[in-house]
Design an enzyme around this catalytic site. Structure first.
Site, PDB file in Angstrom:
ATOM      1  N   ASN A 286       0.879  -1.176   0.000  1.00  0.00           N
ATOM      2  CA  ASN A 286       0.000   0.000   0.000  1.00  0.00           C
ATOM      3  C   ASN A 286       0.913   1.222   0.000  1.00  0.00           C
ATOM      4  O   ASN A 286       1.528   1.529   1.020  1.00  0.00           O
ATOM      5  CB  ASN A 286      -0.883  -0.060   1.263  1.00  0.00           C
ATOM      6  CG  ASN A 286      -1.696   1.209   1.464  1.00  0.00           C
ATOM      7  OD1 ASN A 286      -1.763   2.058   0.575  1.00  0.00           O
ATOM      8  ND2 ASN A 286      -2.307   1.327   2.627  1.00  0.00           N
TER       9      ASN A 286
ATOM     10  N   LYS B 206       0.188   4.274  -0.214  1.00  0.00           N
ATOM     11  CA  LYS B 206      -0.407   5.450   0.448  1.00  0.00           C
ATOM     12  C   LYS B 206      -0.142   6.717  -0.376  1.00  0.00           C
ATOM     13  O   LYS B 206      -0.135   6.647  -1.601  1.00  0.00           O
ATOM     14  CB  LYS B 206       0.104   5.563   1.887  1.00  0.00           C
ATOM     15  CG  LYS B 206      -0.133   4.271   2.687  1.00  0.00           C
ATOM     16  CD  LYS B 206       0.120   4.418   4.159  1.00  0.00           C
ATOM     17  CE  LYS B 206      -0.128   3.079   4.850  1.00  0.00           C
ATOM     18  NZ  LYS B 206       0.037   3.135   6.294  1.00  0.00           N
TER      19      LYS B 206
ATOM     20  N   HIS C  30      -9.636   1.300   5.015  1.00  0.00           N
ATOM     21  CA  HIS C  30      -8.342   1.392   5.703  1.00  0.00           C
ATOM     22  C   HIS C  30      -8.487   2.315   6.917  1.00  0.00           C
ATOM     23  O   HIS C  30      -9.231   3.295   6.878  1.00  0.00           O
ATOM     24  CB  HIS C  30      -7.281   1.927   4.732  1.00  0.00           C
ATOM     25  CG  HIS C  30      -5.895   1.823   5.297  1.00  0.00           C
ATOM     26  ND1 HIS C  30      -5.416   2.741   6.203  1.00  0.00           N
ATOM     27  CD2 HIS C  30      -4.917   0.912   5.103  1.00  0.00           C
ATOM     28  CE1 HIS C  30      -4.178   2.386   6.546  1.00  0.00           C
ATOM     29  NE2 HIS C  30      -3.857   1.287   5.889  1.00  0.00           N
TER      30      HIS C  30
ATOM     31  N   GLU D  25      -6.703   4.588   8.053  1.00  0.00           N
ATOM     32  CA  GLU D  25      -6.421   6.011   7.799  1.00  0.00           C
ATOM     33  C   GLU D  25      -7.633   6.695   7.166  1.00  0.00           C
ATOM     34  O   GLU D  25      -7.875   7.872   7.379  1.00  0.00           O
ATOM     35  CB  GLU D  25      -5.165   6.138   6.922  1.00  0.00           C
ATOM     36  CG  GLU D  25      -3.917   5.831   7.729  1.00  0.00           C
ATOM     37  CD  GLU D  25      -2.768   5.259   6.939  1.00  0.00           C
ATOM     38  OE1 GLU D  25      -2.776   5.348   5.693  1.00  0.00           O
ATOM     39  OE2 GLU D  25      -1.845   4.701   7.570  1.00  0.00           O
TER      40      GLU D  25
ATOM     41  N   GLU E 172      -5.588  -5.185  10.441  1.00  0.00           N
ATOM     42  CA  GLU E 172      -4.537  -4.205  10.679  1.00  0.00           C
ATOM     43  C   GLU E 172      -4.797  -3.503  12.014  1.00  0.00           C
ATOM     44  O   GLU E 172      -5.545  -2.518  12.064  1.00  0.00           O
ATOM     45  CB  GLU E 172      -4.523  -3.163   9.560  1.00  0.00           C
ATOM     46  CG  GLU E 172      -4.261  -3.747   8.190  1.00  0.00           C
ATOM     47  CD  GLU E 172      -3.650  -2.722   7.258  1.00  0.00           C
ATOM     48  OE1 GLU E 172      -2.532  -2.942   6.809  1.00  0.00           O
ATOM     49  OE2 GLU E 172      -4.302  -1.686   6.998  1.00  0.00           O
TER      50      GLU E 172
ATOM     51  N   GLY F  72       2.371   1.876  10.956  1.00  0.00           N
ATOM     52  CA  GLY F  72       3.323   2.981  10.847  1.00  0.00           C
ATOM     53  C   GLY F  72       4.007   3.328  12.160  1.00  0.00           C
ATOM     54  O   GLY F  72       4.656   4.357  12.279  1.00  0.00           O
TER      55      GLY F  72
ATOM     56  N   SER G 277       3.324  -2.426  10.283  1.00  0.00           N
ATOM     57  CA  SER G 277       4.779  -2.473  10.484  1.00  0.00           C
ATOM     58  C   SER G 277       5.423  -3.799  10.057  1.00  0.00           C
ATOM     59  O   SER G 277       6.362  -4.277  10.693  1.00  0.00           O
ATOM     60  CB  SER G 277       5.139  -2.153  11.934  1.00  0.00           C
ATOM     61  OG  SER G 277       4.730  -0.833  12.261  1.00  0.00           O
TER      62      SER G 277
ATOM     63  N   GLY H   3       2.805  -1.220   4.304  1.00  0.00           N
ATOM     64  CA  GLY H   3       2.849   0.206   3.983  1.00  0.00           C
ATOM     65  C   GLY H   3       4.282   0.645   3.750  1.00  0.00           C
ATOM     66  O   GLY H   3       4.843   0.466   2.672  1.00  0.00           O
TER      67      GLY H   3
HETATM   68  P1  PGA Z   1       2.755   0.077   7.684  1.00  0.00           P
HETATM   69  O1  PGA Z   1       1.300   0.295   7.064  1.00  0.00           O
HETATM   70  O2  PGA Z   1       3.308  -1.181   7.093  1.00  0.00           O
HETATM   71  O3  PGA Z   1       3.530   1.300   7.309  1.00  0.00           O
HETATM   72  O4  PGA Z   1       2.563  -0.062   9.177  1.00  0.00           O
HETATM   73  C1  PGA Z   1       0.436  -0.789   6.854  1.00  0.00           C
HETATM   74  C2  PGA Z   1      -0.877  -0.296   6.280  1.00  0.00           C
HETATM   75  O5  PGA Z   1      -1.349   0.765   6.695  1.00  0.00           O
HETATM   76  O6  PGA Z   1      -1.463  -0.941   5.382  1.00  0.00           O
END
Ligand code: PGA
Length: 251
Positions: A11, A13, A96, A98, A168, A174, A214, A235
């Site tokens: 992803n 983003k 998601h 976010e 998630e 993140g 992560s 991500g």
């Molecule tokens: P991240 O994000 O790997 O940076 O933690 C994962 C995601 O939001 O899909």
């Protein structure tokens, strides 16, 4: 137990220009050394079509990070399922965290997007996950249940087998904090159990549940070796070809 092919999804983003996206796509397809799992990248909307063109005929598939629930009309700023499909994508992320946090995504809007994805021939990847405070106060299962029940309210048993769910935990996205292998497996087992109750055992056994939060080359093997973990949604570590390839080749 059903044999579920692993899916490793990136992803991107809000990262990378069209040119940078094309460069990363080219590095991924050149560096991919296996065909026993599915690989997916989700670029920004401007990069969707060029990246899909670049990856045509390779093993790397393309998805969108979101989609609107109407196909067309006076909805300034939105992008619809048929447009995404025509651009060459075959998956779309839905719900998601976010989007829940910054763009008022709810169970209701997630359900509309899931329906729009199906209608457009896209596989929805429905993202669910609890906040740290919800986990610490013993509410993880309740939160997952309401997110799943709400977003999948209109999904038939026939459709459900083709869904992808991404677990998630919001506290792991993140932050550098990954769920332990056991925590991920346990949450996935809960989700699969719920899907078996809501749909049926066959559906629950056939659909993929990805872990996200992560994920990096160093922890990917442990997670991917869990019986309930059918892949990962990555991500930060998907923005660099060598780290994403490191995750793909981790097991
Ligand atoms: P991240 O994000 O790997 O940076 O933690 C994962 C995601 O939001 O899909």
């Amino acid at each position: 137990m059903a044999l579920r092919r692993k899916l490793i999804a990136g992803n991107w983003k809000l990262h990378k220009t069209v040119e940078e996206s094309l460069e990363l796509a080219g590095q991924l397809s050149a560096g991919l050394k296996r065909d026993d799992l599915d690989v997916l990248v989700c670029p920004t909307f401007p990069a969707l079509f060029p990246v899909a063109q670049r990856l045509k005929g390779t093993a790397v598939k393309v998805g969108a990070q979101n989609l609107f629930w109407e196909d067309q009309g006076a909805f300034t700023g939105e992008v619809s399922g048929p447009m995404i499909k025509a651009a060459g994508a075959i998956y779309a992320l839905v719900g998601h965290s976010e989007r829940r946090l910054h763009f008022a995504e709810s169970e209701k809007t997630a359900a509309l997007r899931v329906a729009a994805a199906w209608r457009s021939g896209l596989t929805p990847i429905l993202c669910v996950g609890e906040l740290l405070q919800e986990r610490e106060t013993g509410r993880m299962e309740g939160v997952l249940e309401s997110q799943l029940a709400g977003a999948l309210a209109g999904v038939s048993t026939a459709q459900a087998g083709g869904l992808v769910i991404a677990y998630e935990p919001v506290w792991a996205i993140g932050t550098g904090k990954t769920a332990s292998d056991a925590q991920a497996n346990e949450a996935h087992a809960y989700i699969r159990g719920w899907l078996s109750y809501r749909f049926d055992k066959h559906v629950a056994e056939s659909l993929k549940i990805l872990y996200g939060g992560s994920v990096k080359p160093a922890n990917a093997a442990g997670l991917l070796n869990q019986s309930e973990v059918d892949g990962v949604l990555v991500g930060g570590a998907s923005l660099d070809a060598s780290s994403f390839l490191g995750i793909i080749h981790a097991i």
